[in-house]
Design a protein around this motif. Structure first.
Motif, PDB file in Angstrom:
ATOM      1  N   ALA A  19       0.795  -1.142   0.042  1.00  0.00           N
ATOM      2  CA  ALA A  19       0.141   0.004  -0.193  1.00  0.00           C
ATOM      3  C   ALA A  19       1.057   1.399   0.103  1.00  0.00           C
ATOM      4  CB  ALA A  19      -0.881   0.193   1.341  1.00  0.00           C
ATOM      5  N   ALA A  51      -5.826   0.068  -7.392  1.00  0.00           N
ATOM      6  CA  ALA A  51      -5.788  -0.601  -5.985  1.00  0.00           C
ATOM      7  C   ALA A  51      -7.152  -0.372  -5.425  1.00  0.00           C
ATOM      8  CB  ALA A  51      -4.658  -0.207  -5.149  1.00  0.00           C
ATOM      9  N   VAL A  52      -7.749   0.874  -5.668  1.00  0.00           N
ATOM     10  CA  VAL A  52      -9.012   1.111  -4.888  1.00  0.00           C
ATOM     11  C   VAL A  52     -10.242   1.089  -5.859  1.00  0.00           C
ATOM     12  CG1 VAL A  52      -7.997   2.880  -3.494  1.00  0.00           C
ATOM     13  CG2 VAL A  52      -8.921   3.625  -5.535  1.00  0.00           C
ATOM     14  N   SER A  55     -13.546  -0.335  -4.866  1.00  0.00           N
ATOM     15  CA  SER A  55     -14.196   0.363  -3.520  1.00  0.00           C
ATOM     16  C   SER A  55     -15.207   1.284  -4.160  1.00  0.00           C
ATOM     17  CB  SER A  55     -13.032   1.221  -2.712  1.00  0.00           C
ATOM     18  OG  SER A  55     -12.775   2.362  -3.439  1.00  0.00           O
ATOM     19  N   LEU A  57     -14.829   4.452  -4.240  1.00  0.00           N
ATOM     20  CA  LEU A  57     -14.091   5.608  -4.522  1.00  0.00           C
ATOM     21  C   LEU A  57     -13.666   5.106  -6.313  1.00  0.00           C
ATOM     22  CD1 LEU A  57     -11.470   6.110  -1.832  1.00  0.00           C
ATOM     23  CD2 LEU A  57     -13.296   7.847  -2.616  1.00  0.00           C
ATOM     24  N   GLY A  58     -13.764   4.048  -6.396  1.00  0.00           N
ATOM     25  CA  GLY A  58     -13.290   3.301  -7.793  1.00  0.00           C
ATOM     26  C   GLY A  58     -13.558   4.232  -9.117  1.00  0.00           C
ATOM     27  N   VAL A  61     -11.958   7.797  -8.819  1.00  0.00           N
ATOM     28  CA  VAL A  61     -10.684   8.068  -9.095  1.00  0.00           C
ATOM     29  C   VAL A  61      -9.927   7.523 -10.057  1.00  0.00           C
ATOM     30  CG1 VAL A  61      -8.205   7.062  -7.823  1.00  0.00           C
ATOM     31  CG2 VAL A  61     -10.317   7.299  -6.394  1.00  0.00           C
ATOM     32  N   ALA A  84      -8.295   8.452  -2.291  1.00  0.00           N
ATOM     33  CA  ALA A  84      -7.645   7.243  -2.492  1.00  0.00           C
ATOM     34  C   ALA A  84      -6.457   7.027  -1.683  1.00  0.00           C
ATOM     35  CB  ALA A  84      -7.498   7.090  -4.097  1.00  0.00           C
ATOM     36  N   ARG A  85      -5.628   7.916  -1.775  1.00  0.00           N
ATOM     37  CA  ARG A  85      -4.451   7.809  -0.801  1.00  0.00           C
ATOM     38  C   ARG A  85      -4.780   7.523   0.615  1.00  0.00           C
ATOM     39  NH1 ARG A  85      -0.924  10.741   2.418  1.00  0.00           N
ATOM     40  NH2 ARG A  85       1.349  10.784   2.025  1.00  0.00           N
ATOM     41  N   ALA A  87      -7.331   6.283   1.910  1.00  0.00           N
ATOM     42  CA  ALA A  87      -8.111   4.867   1.794  1.00  0.00           C
ATOM     43  C   ALA A  87      -6.948   3.823   1.864  1.00  0.00           C
ATOM     44  CB  ALA A  87      -8.896   4.498   0.635  1.00  0.00           C
ATOM     45  N   LEU A  88      -5.992   3.952   1.326  1.00  0.00           N
ATOM     46  CA  LEU A  88      -4.642   3.169   1.367  1.00  0.00           C
ATOM     47  C   LEU A  88      -3.976   3.340   2.544  1.00  0.00           C
ATOM     48  CD1 LEU A  88      -3.303   3.478  -2.263  1.00  0.00           C
ATOM     49  CD2 LEU A  88      -4.191   1.438  -1.376  1.00  0.00           C
ATOM     50  N   ALA A  91      -6.150   1.460   5.175  1.00  0.00           N
ATOM     51  CA  ALA A  91      -5.803   0.434   5.435  1.00  0.00           C
ATOM     52  C   ALA A  91      -4.675  -0.194   6.200  1.00  0.00           C
ATOM     53  CB  ALA A  91      -6.008  -0.339   3.827  1.00  0.00           C
TER      54      ALA A  91
END
Lengths: 462, 170
Positions: A19, A51-52, A55, A57-58, A61, A84-85, A87-88, A91
């Motif tokens: 991530a 990567a997102v 989600s 946000l997909g 983003v 997105a940043r 969210a990573l 996680a």
């Protein structure tokens, strides 16, 4: 905590590494500027979007990356990328905190979505902040100069005028102070890419909501036993954060809590002088300096584990040794949940008692495993020094994670001086320094707070 | 090696650290004579108390790179002591800036390529001319600086301060 717990804590977390590699792509783009990304940087953002992708946000983003790569950079696109940043990193935070809780055997409550946060405050001002952050992102850190930094000054001043926007104010003020000191940034040999991207992203997210996490308090009554005090500061802000265990009246399970005092200051107010800024909270400061418990009646407790301190709802209780609290109550205390938007590795700061170690160069040796001790962030406002840490036999501290490694930030140590046990806590000087040498040095330097308050009284109300 | 270079010995994880140190903490100093010093807007600038009149202050500044210097009262009256050479207020400003930020940081900001320790050594390196600076701008920054002392203490959490660990001054 034993060596085996430490080994468990430090076992590799490949998902976190993965991530953070994606986050690096964004941070590099922000250093360079979104105005002229180039293919390689755009490619790294595409991987981040991937990567997102699954989600909520997909879509936003993916669209933002396509537009930014094509040279069209807007607030909306940057907000989607910042989300997105976040969210990573959220996680990564979850994985790190779960690892920490497992290694310590700690139970943590889960977040219950409930409280509504109230209407946004000063939308035009927040739009102004967003516009400035957008300009910074388009330009990139390397293009930041005196002019761009100066343009933030009226925004920061206006933010301080809105108490509900204190978080944005303190954050933007801290970031722009670093940029001011570093301008023109193009001359810096290296960039603090992760840090500035963290601060920029959090600021952008805060301009969307104004704030979060300040709603939904419930009043609690019981006994607060202090574990220790963590201090954070930049040029114009200082926070005293008390970590402790709350024993609710009626015999409910003890809970791990914090309480925060945040003062505005200036850069020349440093060291023990910062305590003077909190002088109108004598009950809390008295407990820190005097080492006793606090009896609370109807003190508001936020869902994230923060007591909203009202000095008049607390009174001094019986003497209480933080090391006894850490040994007896900390293992069974329930840890608070983290607000979803606050999830970031920087917030993983978990109180822990460490005993049975050998203090050595760079850290504590526990059963052959070395835990790094962060002696560089020992608060200058208290008596806890690197020497005291090096002579420690027991330590209360906060387990933290940054730049790929775990470390301990000490809040208190106990050692032996002339065959007698001596404990030193970061909050020992909350009512003023007790070391004659420090008192003398402070008298020589003069009282910065009084000098500046006197000037403020003369000049600001003419 | 002075404090500044020790502070800037970043380890290899610095770029990827959320709590990387960027600005070294300032050192405590007496504030009565020079209550305000800052490196901002491309200048070393500040406010110096008048030696004779408690109600009067001088606004002094030195430009980075050009080293153009100026000094006037906050009402924009030129400083009587200022000629083709800097006045005593400018000397005080440089002395206190060196106390507060260290020689290396002030010299680098002013783009002075020299090593040294004292304010006098730094002054000796300046080659600028008398310049005009908007005293009102610097003075309003001083007022803004003082206004921080009037902002009430907040008891709501400010998790953003997690990014700003204290320490490093001793």
């Amino acid at each position: 905590m034993r060596g085996s717990n430490l080994a468990e804590l430090r076992a590799p977390l490949s998902d976190v590494d993965g991530a953070l590699d994606l986050v690096d792509g964004f941070d590099d783009a922000l250093g360079h500027g979104f105005a002229r990304l180039g293919e390689e940087r755009a490619g790294r953002l595409t991987v981040l979007a991937g990567a997102v992708a699954g989600s909520p946000l997909g879509d936003a983003v993916a669209d933002a990356v396509a537009k930014v790569a094509a040279g069209s950079v807007s607030e909306e696109h940057l907000s989607a990328l910042a989300a997105a940043r976040a969210a990573l990193l959220g996680a990564a935070h979850d994985a790190l905190l779960a690892r920490c809780d497992a290694a310590l055997g700690r139970t943590r409550e889960s977040w219950q979505p409930s409280a509504s946060e109230g209407p946004p405050v000063a939308p035009n001002l927040l739009a102004g902040v967003r516009a400035w952050l957008t300009e910074v992102a388009v330009t990139g850190w390397r293009g930041v100069d005196h002019e761009l930094v100066s343009a933030s000054a009226p925004l920061v001043e206006a933010l301080y005028g809105e108490p509900a926007l204190r978080r944005v104010a303190v954050l933007l003020d801290g970031l722009t102070d670093e940029l001011r000191a570093s301008s023109p940034v193009a001359t810096m040999p290296r960039l603090p890419e992760r840090r500035w991207a963290d601060l920029w992203s959090r600021a952008l997210l805060l301009t969307r909501a104004g704030a979060w996490g300040a709603a939904g308090a419930t009043d609690v009554t019981g006994r607060l036993l202090v574990l220790g005090v963590d201090v954070h500061e930049h040029a114009t802000a200082v926070r005293v954060q008390v970590h402790g265990v709350l024993e609710p009246a009626g015999g409910d399970t003890p809970r791990l809590v914090r309480t925060n005092l945040v003062a505005a200051k200036v850069d020349t107010i440093v060291g023990p002088a910062v305590w003077q800024l909190f002088g109108d909270r004598p009950v809390l400061l008295g407990a820190l300096a005097g080492g006793h418990a606090l009896d609370l009646v109807d003190m508001p407790l936020l869902p994230g584990g923060d007591l909203v301190w009202h000095d008049e709802r607390a009174s001094a209780g019986a003497p209480a040794d933080p090391f006894a609290t850490a040994r007896v109550l900390l293992p069974g205390a329930v840890a608070p949940p983290v607000h979803p938007l606050d999830r970031h590795p920087v917030g993983v700061a978990t109180p822990v008692l460490i005993e049975g170690f050998t203090a050595g160069e760079g850290g504590f040796d526990i059963d052959g495993e070395t835990l790094t001790v962060d002696v560089e962030s020992l608060p200058d406002c208290g008596p806890l020094t690197a020497e005291a840490v090096a002579a420690a036999e027991a330590c209360i501290g906060l387990l933290r994670w940054d730049a790929g490694r775990w470390s301990l930030r000490p809040l208190a140590v106990r050692g032996t001086v002339k065959r007698k046990p001596v404990a030193t806590h970061t909050g020992d000087w909350a009512l003023g320094p007790t070391d004659p040498k420090v008192v003398k040095a402070a008298a020589k330097a003069g009282d910065a707070v009084s000098v500046l308050r006197e000037r403020a009284g003369r000049l600001l109300r003419k | 090696m002075d404090d500044e270079s020790a502070f800037e010995k970043h380890d290899s994880g610095w770029e990827r650290a959320s709590t990387a140190r960027v600005v070294p903490p300032v050192r405590p100093r007496k504030l009565a004579k020079v209550p305000f010093v800052e490196l901002a807007d491309g200048r070393l600038q500040g406010v110096v108390s008048s030696g004779s009149d408690i109600a009067r202050v001088y606004v002094s500044s030195i430009g980075a790179g050009t080293h153009g210097f100026s000094c006037s009262t906050n009402n924009n009256r030129p400083c009587g002591g200022l000629g083709s050479r800097p006045c005593k207020h400018l000397q005080s400003l440089v002395d206190e800036a060196v106390l507060q930020h260290g020689f290396a940081r002030v010299a680098r900001y002013l783009q002075v390529d020299a090593a040294g320790e004292s304010g006098a050594e730094l002054m000796a390196q300046l080659r600028g001319q008398r310049d005009s600076t908007p005293a009102a701008t610097v003075f309003s920054r001083f007022l803004r600086h003082l206004a921080y002392l009037e902002v009430p203490v907040s008891v709501a959490p400010v998790p953003e301060l997690d990014w700003f660990p204290t320490g490093g001054a001793r």
